[in-house]
Every structure is written in C-alpha cells, then in structure tokens.
Design an enzyme around this catalytic site. Structure first.
Site, PDB file in Angstrom:
ATOM      1  N   ASP A  16       0.939  -1.185  -0.010  1.00 25.51           N
ATOM      2  CA  ASP A  16       0.150  -0.088   0.064  1.00 25.51           C
ATOM      3  C   ASP A  16       0.900   1.380  -0.004  1.00 25.51           C
ATOM      4  O   ASP A  16       0.597   2.333   0.688  1.00 25.51           O
ATOM      5  CB  ASP A  16      -0.823  -0.135   1.291  1.00 25.51           C
ATOM      6  CG  ASP A  16      -2.045  -1.115   0.993  1.00 25.51           C
ATOM      7  OD1 ASP A  16      -1.819  -2.084   0.165  1.00 25.51           O
ATOM      8  OD2 ASP A  16      -2.892  -1.101   2.052  1.00 25.51           O
ATOM      9  N   ASP A  54      -4.563  -0.995  -1.806  1.00 24.00           N
ATOM     10  CA  ASP A  54      -5.669  -0.515  -1.561  1.00 24.00           C
ATOM     11  C   ASP A  54      -6.819  -0.007  -2.331  1.00 24.00           C
ATOM     12  O   ASP A  54      -6.250   1.064  -3.070  1.00 24.00           O
ATOM     13  CB  ASP A  54      -5.628   0.318  -0.238  1.00 24.00           C
ATOM     14  CG  ASP A  54      -6.594   0.016   0.929  1.00 24.00           C
ATOM     15  OD1 ASP A  54      -6.768  -1.109   1.245  1.00 24.00           O
ATOM     16  OD2 ASP A  54      -6.949   1.053   1.736  1.00 24.00           O
ATOM     17  N   HIS A  89     -10.486   7.183   1.272  1.00 21.47           N
ATOM     18  CA  HIS A  89      -9.240   6.992   0.851  1.00 21.47           C
ATOM     19  C   HIS A  89      -8.888   5.839  -0.271  1.00 21.47           C
ATOM     20  O   HIS A  89      -9.936   4.966  -0.185  1.00 21.47           O
ATOM     21  CB  HIS A  89      -8.003   6.506   2.081  1.00 21.47           C
ATOM     22  CG  HIS A  89      -8.503   5.134   2.746  1.00 21.47           C
ATOM     23  ND1 HIS A  89      -9.397   5.097   3.375  1.00 21.47           N
ATOM     24  CD2 HIS A  89      -7.834   3.872   2.271  1.00 21.47           C
ATOM     25  CE1 HIS A  89      -9.363   3.822   3.893  1.00 21.47           C
ATOM     26  NE2 HIS A  89      -8.459   3.093   3.004  1.00 21.47           N
ATOM     27  N   LYS A 114      -7.030  -4.854  -3.120  1.00 17.50           N
ATOM     28  CA  LYS A 114      -7.629  -5.596  -1.822  1.00 17.50           C
ATOM     29  C   LYS A 114      -8.678  -4.405  -1.458  1.00 17.50           C
ATOM     30  O   LYS A 114      -8.294  -3.460  -1.583  1.00 17.50           O
ATOM     31  CB  LYS A 114      -6.847  -5.954  -1.029  1.00 17.50           C
ATOM     32  CG  LYS A 114      -5.845  -4.862  -0.253  1.00 17.50           C
ATOM     33  CD  LYS A 114      -4.846  -5.248   0.651  1.00 17.50           C
ATOM     34  CE  LYS A 114      -3.858  -4.303   1.325  1.00 17.50           C
ATOM     35  NZ  LYS A 114      -4.744  -3.318   1.867  1.00 17.50           N
ATOM     36  N   CYS A 159      -2.138  -2.445   7.506  1.00 20.49           N
ATOM     37  CA  CYS A 159      -1.970  -3.423   6.409  1.00 20.49           C
ATOM     38  C   CYS A 159      -0.755  -4.419   6.565  1.00 20.49           C
ATOM     39  O   CYS A 159      -0.601  -5.534   6.189  1.00 20.49           O
ATOM     40  CB  CYS A 159      -2.194  -2.708   5.035  1.00 20.49           C
ATOM     41  SG  CYS A 159      -3.889  -2.233   5.017  1.00 20.49           S
TER      42      CYS A 159
HETATM   43  C1  VGL Z   1      -4.771   0.801   5.630  1.00 22.21           C
HETATM   44  C2  VGL Z   1      -6.034   1.714   6.936  1.00 22.21           C
HETATM   45  C3  VGL Z   1      -7.116   1.526   5.907  1.00 22.21           C
HETATM   46  C4  VGL Z   1      -3.028   0.373   5.580  1.00 22.21           C
HETATM   47  C5  VGL Z   1      -5.556   0.645   4.555  1.00 22.21           C
HETATM   48  O1  VGL Z   1      -2.744   0.403   4.365  1.00 22.21           O
HETATM   49  O2  VGL Z   1      -2.669   0.503   6.309  1.00 22.21           O
HETATM   50  N1  VGL Z   1      -4.870   1.350   6.840  1.00 22.21           N
HETATM   51  N2  VGL Z   1      -6.671   1.234   4.723  1.00 22.21           N
HETATM   52 ZN    ZN Z   2      -8.354   1.061   3.314  1.00 19.79          ZN
END
Ligand code: VGL
Ligand code: ZN
Length: 210
Positions: A16, A54, A89, A114, A159
C-alpha cells in the site's frame, strides 16, 4: 553468508505505498514518504516483488462518510466484527489510490488489489476482514514456490501487520523490514501490532541486515 540475504525463493511484498497514505493524502501516514527510497534500495536485492494496492469503491463500508453521525477513527461493529472508520481513501481510479510515483518497482510481478468488496475491508494481502475471503496471494506464492516473505510499506500497524500475521499463519517464514515501514499508531496500535507479530514468530529486522 547473511541469513537474511534474499534468495530466488524469497519475495518482497510492498504494501500500500499509495498517494493517500503519503504526506498530503487523505489518510497520510507520518513520514510515509520515507519508505520510498528504503524500498527502492531493497528492491535491487530481490528477484521477486509483489505489491498491494488498497482499492476501495466510493462509499466503502470502512469510510467514515458511509456512517453518518460517526467520526473518523471511531470503531463500529460490522457483520464480520469491529471496523475502524477511516477518512475516505484509495478510491478506485483516483489519484490517491495510485501507487507512489517515486517507487522504482518495474520489476514487480503482481499487484494484488484489496478492499474492493463494498461491504468488507481488507487490511491483509491474504485474507479479507471477514477472515474467509482469500485474495489469492497465498496460492500464487505457493504455485511459484516462493517461500520467505519480506514485508515493507504502509502502514506498519495495519496493512503490513495483518499481512505479515496471515503470511505466517499460512506457513511462510515472514519478516518485516521495520525501517521500510511507517505506522498510523492509533491508540497504541503500533505496540499491539509488534507484540502480535513477535508472538506469531514474525521477525522484525532492519534493511541493513538484508
Ligand atoms: C490501511 C487503513 C485503511 C493500510 C488501509 O494500508 O494500512 N490502513 N486502509
Ligand atoms: Zn483502506
């Protein structure tokens, strides 16, 4: 021979590293941009690289905007358990969802998206938050006979940690390269994640050791 030196059977899993998690993004991780040069330096050492992205539809169940009356970073109960409500996001096809421009990862062989089911979040690169829907990454790695999984990216305590725990749970030797990660650290989440990682046998290493 350095025990952490990558072999042809190892994979670098880059989690991510997307604009929304970098300074200026909607869910910016403090110092998130510092992982980019660290990851680029590590990538030179690996023959196998997989990335995650993400990738949420607008109105995703993890978005605070989908829960009128709630505040960002509140926790609610969804069908599968507790869910932190995040600022919107990584919405599909937006600039925030794009992988960071500075990544020099043309060698990457697979991008696992994902979080694309509207009602299910997915911190983990292996298993969605309902804990039963697989992303396919475990089977991919097995079919390619890739063994050790080295994780880097964002965020350490969400993540990266969930992906590392699932990687270890399905039987891969799993290492987190700490200085190539940054954390959100919500209410002690970083310390909690590190304790769970150690308990699960995930090794926390530095990139100088690789
Ligand atoms: C993530 C919160 C929501 C991450 C992704 O990549 O850690 N955290 N979506
Ligand atoms: Zn997310």
């Amino acid at each position: 021979m350095n025990e952490f030196a990558p072999t042809g059977a190892d994979v670098l899993l880059v989690v991510d590293v997307q604009n929304d998690f970098l300074p200026g993004g909607s869910l910016a991780v403090t110092g998130g941009d510092a992982v980019i040069p660290a990851i680029n330096a590590l990538a030179v050492r690996f023959a196998n690289i997989v990335m995650t992205q993400d990738w949420h539809p607008a109105g995703h169940a993890s978005f605070v905007s989908a829960h009128p009356g709630r505040a960002a970073f509140d926790t609610v109960e969804l069908g599968y358990g507790p869910q932190v409500l995040w600022p919107d996001h990584c919405v599909q096809r937006t600039k925030g969802a794009r992988l960071a421009d500075g990544l020099a990862l043309e060698k990457a062989q697979l991008v696992i998206r994902k979080g694309y089911h509207a009602g299910i979040d997915s911190y983990s690169a292996f298993l969605e938050a309902d804990r039963v829907t697989p992303t396919g990454l475990g089977s991919y790695l097995r079919e390619r006979r890739l063994g050790r999984v080295f994780l880097v990216g964002l965020a350490t305590d969400y993540c990266v940690a969930f992906s590392a725990l699932d990687s270890a749970a399905v039987g891969f030797e799993t290492l987190v390269v700490e200085d190539a990660c940054r954390a959100i650290d919500l209410a002690g989440s970083l310390a909690a994640a590190k304790a769970r990682l150690s308990q699960a046998g995930v090794r926390l290493i530095g990139s100088a050791q690789v």
